[in-house]
Design a protein around this motif. Sequence first.
Motif, PDB file in Angstrom:
ATOM      1  N   ALA A  42     109.657  25.900  -0.160  1.00 54.20           N
ATOM      2  CA  ALA A  42     110.737  25.995  -0.801  1.00 54.20           C
ATOM      3  C   ALA A  42     111.459  24.921  -0.726  1.00 54.20           C
ATOM      4  N   TYR A  43     112.313  24.772  -1.921  1.00 54.26           N
ATOM      5  CA  TYR A  43     113.205  23.644  -1.896  1.00 54.26           C
ATOM      6  C   TYR A  43     114.544  23.837  -1.693  1.00 54.26           C
ATOM      7  N   TYR A  44     115.180  23.551  -0.821  1.00 48.15           N
ATOM      8  CA  TYR A  44     116.703  23.902  -0.642  1.00 48.15           C
ATOM      9  C   TYR A  44     117.688  22.876  -1.263  1.00 48.15           C
ATOM     10  N   GLY A  45     117.580  21.608  -1.519  1.00 51.37           N
ATOM     11  CA  GLY A  45     118.220  20.533  -1.990  1.00 51.37           C
ATOM     12  C   GLY A  45     119.336  20.150  -0.771  1.00 51.37           C
ATOM     13  N   HIS A  46     120.369  19.559  -1.302  1.00 55.33           N
ATOM     14  CA  HIS A  46     121.422  19.262  -0.083  1.00 55.33           C
ATOM     15  C   HIS A  46     121.899  20.343   0.594  1.00 55.33           C
ATOM     16  N   ASP A  47     121.553  20.234   2.067  1.00 55.28           N
ATOM     17  CA  ASP A  47     121.965  21.570   2.624  1.00 55.28           C
ATOM     18  C   ASP A  47     122.035  20.995   4.246  1.00 55.28           C
ATOM     19  N   ASP A  48     122.785  21.954   5.209  1.00 56.38           N
ATOM     20  CA  ASP A  48     122.887  21.613   6.632  1.00 56.38           C
ATOM     21  C   ASP A  48     121.787  21.895   7.174  1.00 56.38           C
ATOM     22  N   VAL A  49     121.362  21.074   8.085  1.00 56.37           N
ATOM     23  CA  VAL A  49     120.158  21.555   8.699  1.00 56.37           C
ATOM     24  C   VAL A  49     120.003  22.500   9.671  1.00 56.37           C
ATOM     25  N   GLU A  50     121.076  22.568  10.425  1.00 54.50           N
ATOM     26  CA  GLU A  50     121.464  23.650  11.375  1.00 54.50           C
ATOM     27  C   GLU A  50     121.573  25.000  10.737  1.00 54.50           C
ATOM     28  N   THR A  51     122.365  25.050   9.696  1.00 57.03           N
ATOM     29  CA  THR A  51     122.715  26.393   9.048  1.00 57.03           C
ATOM     30  C   THR A  51     121.215  26.931   8.195  1.00 57.03           C
ATOM     31  N   ARG A  52     120.501  25.897   7.644  1.00 60.07           N
ATOM     32  CA  ARG A  52     119.332  26.190   7.077  1.00 60.07           C
ATOM     33  C   ARG A  52     118.328  26.520   8.021  1.00 60.07           C
ATOM     34  N   GLY A  53     118.139  25.794   9.025  1.00 61.77           N
ATOM     35  CA  GLY A  53     117.175  26.180  10.279  1.00 61.77           C
ATOM     36  C   GLY A  53     117.450  27.561  10.685  1.00 61.77           C
ATOM     37  N   ASP A  54     118.684  28.016  10.962  1.00 60.22           N
ATOM     38  CA  ASP A  54     118.834  29.155  11.393  1.00 60.22           C
ATOM     39  C   ASP A  54     118.521  30.352  10.488  1.00 60.22           C
ATOM     40  N   TRP A  55     118.864  29.965   9.133  1.00 59.34           N
ATOM     41  CA  TRP A  55     118.424  31.145   8.118  1.00 59.34           C
ATOM     42  C   TRP A  55     116.915  31.014   8.083  1.00 59.34           C
ATOM     43  N   LEU A  56     116.415  30.137   7.997  1.00 55.90           N
ATOM     44  CA  LEU A  56     114.773  30.091   8.028  1.00 55.90           C
ATOM     45  C   LEU A  56     114.059  30.844   9.283  1.00 55.90           C
ATOM     46  N   ALA A  57     114.828  30.418  10.429  1.00 53.31           N
ATOM     47  CA  ALA A  57     114.220  30.935  11.637  1.00 53.31           C
ATOM     48  C   ALA A  57     114.276  32.373  11.213  1.00 53.31           C
ATOM     49  N   ALA A  58     115.414  33.194  10.947  1.00 56.91           N
ATOM     50  CA  ALA A  58     115.407  34.608  10.848  1.00 56.91           C
ATOM     51  C   ALA A  58     114.391  35.080   9.556  1.00 56.91           C
ATOM     52  N   ARG A  59     114.088  34.315   8.610  1.00 62.40           N
ATOM     53  CA  ARG A  59     113.368  34.686   7.367  1.00 62.40           C
ATOM     54  C   ARG A  59     111.895  34.740   8.003  1.00 62.40           C
ATOM     55  N   LEU A  60     111.416  33.918   8.883  1.00 64.45           N
ATOM     56  CA  LEU A  60     110.142  33.720   9.250  1.00 64.45           C
ATOM     57  C   LEU A  60     109.852  34.324  10.694  1.00 64.45           C
ATOM     58  N   ALA A  61     111.001  34.974  11.146  1.00 63.30           N
ATOM     59  CA  ALA A  61     110.712  35.652  12.499  1.00 63.30           C
ATOM     60  C   ALA A  61     109.527  36.851  12.454  1.00 63.30           C
ATOM     61  N   GLY A  62     108.600  36.861  13.176  1.00 57.29           N
ATOM     62  CA  GLY A  62     107.449  37.698  13.158  1.00 57.29           C
ATOM     63  C   GLY A  62     106.397  37.623  11.999  1.00 57.29           C
ATOM     64  N   ARG A  63     106.625  36.340  11.357  1.00 61.06           N
ATOM     65  CA  ARG A  63     105.473  36.269  10.171  1.00 61.06           C
ATOM     66  C   ARG A  63     104.272  35.627  10.751  1.00 61.06           C
ATOM     67  N   ALA A  64     103.471  36.257  10.152  1.00 59.65           N
ATOM     68  CA  ALA A  64     101.859  35.802  10.497  1.00 59.65           C
ATOM     69  C   ALA A  64     101.530  34.672  10.200  1.00 59.65           C
ATOM     70  N   ALA A  65     100.507  33.907  10.950  1.00 58.75           N
ATOM     71  CA  ALA A  65      99.895  32.597  10.693  1.00 58.75           C
ATOM     72  C   ALA A  65      99.103  32.970   9.440  1.00 58.75           C
ATOM     73  N   VAL A  66      98.666  31.761   8.425  1.00 58.12           N
ATOM     74  CA  VAL A  66      98.114  32.043   7.238  1.00 58.12           C
ATOM     75  C   VAL A  66      97.070  31.154   7.217  1.00 58.12           C
ATOM     76  N   ASP A  67      95.842  31.680   6.647  1.00 60.78           N
ATOM     77  CA  ASP A  67      94.805  30.742   6.361  1.00 60.78           C
ATOM     78  C   ASP A  67      94.785  30.146   5.099  1.00 60.78           C
ATOM     79  N   VAL A  68      94.683  28.917   4.897  1.00 61.51           N
ATOM     80  CA  VAL A  68      95.005  28.075   3.838  1.00 61.51           C
ATOM     81  C   VAL A  68      93.622  26.920   3.427  1.00 61.51           C
ATOM     82  N   ARG A  69      93.520  26.503   2.355  1.00 56.57           N
ATOM     83  CA  ARG A  69      92.604  25.604   2.148  1.00 56.57           C
ATOM     84  C   ARG A  69      92.818  24.784   1.049  1.00 56.57           C
ATOM     85  N   LEU A  70      92.731  23.479   0.784  1.00 56.69           N
ATOM     86  CA  LEU A  70      93.039  22.578  -0.636  1.00 56.69           C
ATOM     87  C   LEU A  70      91.611  22.538  -1.364  1.00 56.69           C
TER      88      LEU A  70
END
Length: 167
Positions: A42-70
Motif C-alpha cells: 500500500a502507498y500512503y504518500g506524505h505521512d508521519d512514520v510513527e502514526t502510520r507505523g502504529d496504524w499499520l501495526a494494528a492492521r497487521l496484528a495476528g496476520r499470517a505469513a504469506v507464501d509468494v513467488r515472482l
Amino acid sequence: MPVLFSALLPPDDVVEAVAEAVGEQADGLRWEPPERWHVTLAYYGHDDVETRGDWLAARLAGRAAVDVRLEKAATFPGVLWLTVAGSELTPLAHAAGADAEARPYVGHLTLARFPREEPGRAGRYTKRLAHFASRGWTATEVVLMTSEREPGGPRYRVARAFELDRA
C-alpha cells in the motif's frame, strides 16, 4: 514528512535469480536497481512514520505469513514488472491499506520504467521473462518504507518492520 509505503522484500537469492533472468539491462529503459526491488502492499504518500507505523501495526496484528513467488513479466503503461503469485497477497495488501486506493490491487515488482508512448520498448524483456518463476518463499515480515528523492533516484529505507505469524 516523508513519503511512505508498505512492502514485502524478496530474499537475496530471489533478487539474484531475477537479476540473472533479466540479464543485460538495455533498450533505453530506466532500470530499478536490485536493492530497491520490493512488492508494494500500500502507498500512503506524505505521512508521519510513527502514526502510520502504529496504524499499520494494528492492521497487521495476528496476520499470517504469506507464501509468494515472482513470475512472468508484464507491463503497465510505462512500467515493466514481474507478477507476484500468492493467494493471500491481496488480503494482506488490503489489510495494509491498499483497499483505500481507487484502482484494484495488483501485486507486482517493478523492474524498469519507459516512456508511456513507447509500449513496445519493453517487449524484449516481456518475452525473455515470459516463463520466469522464482522459487517460492514465505514472507514473514511487512516493512514500512520511506522514500526520499535523491539525484540518482529515490532512496528507500525501512522505517519499521512488522512480523507476520508463522503458524
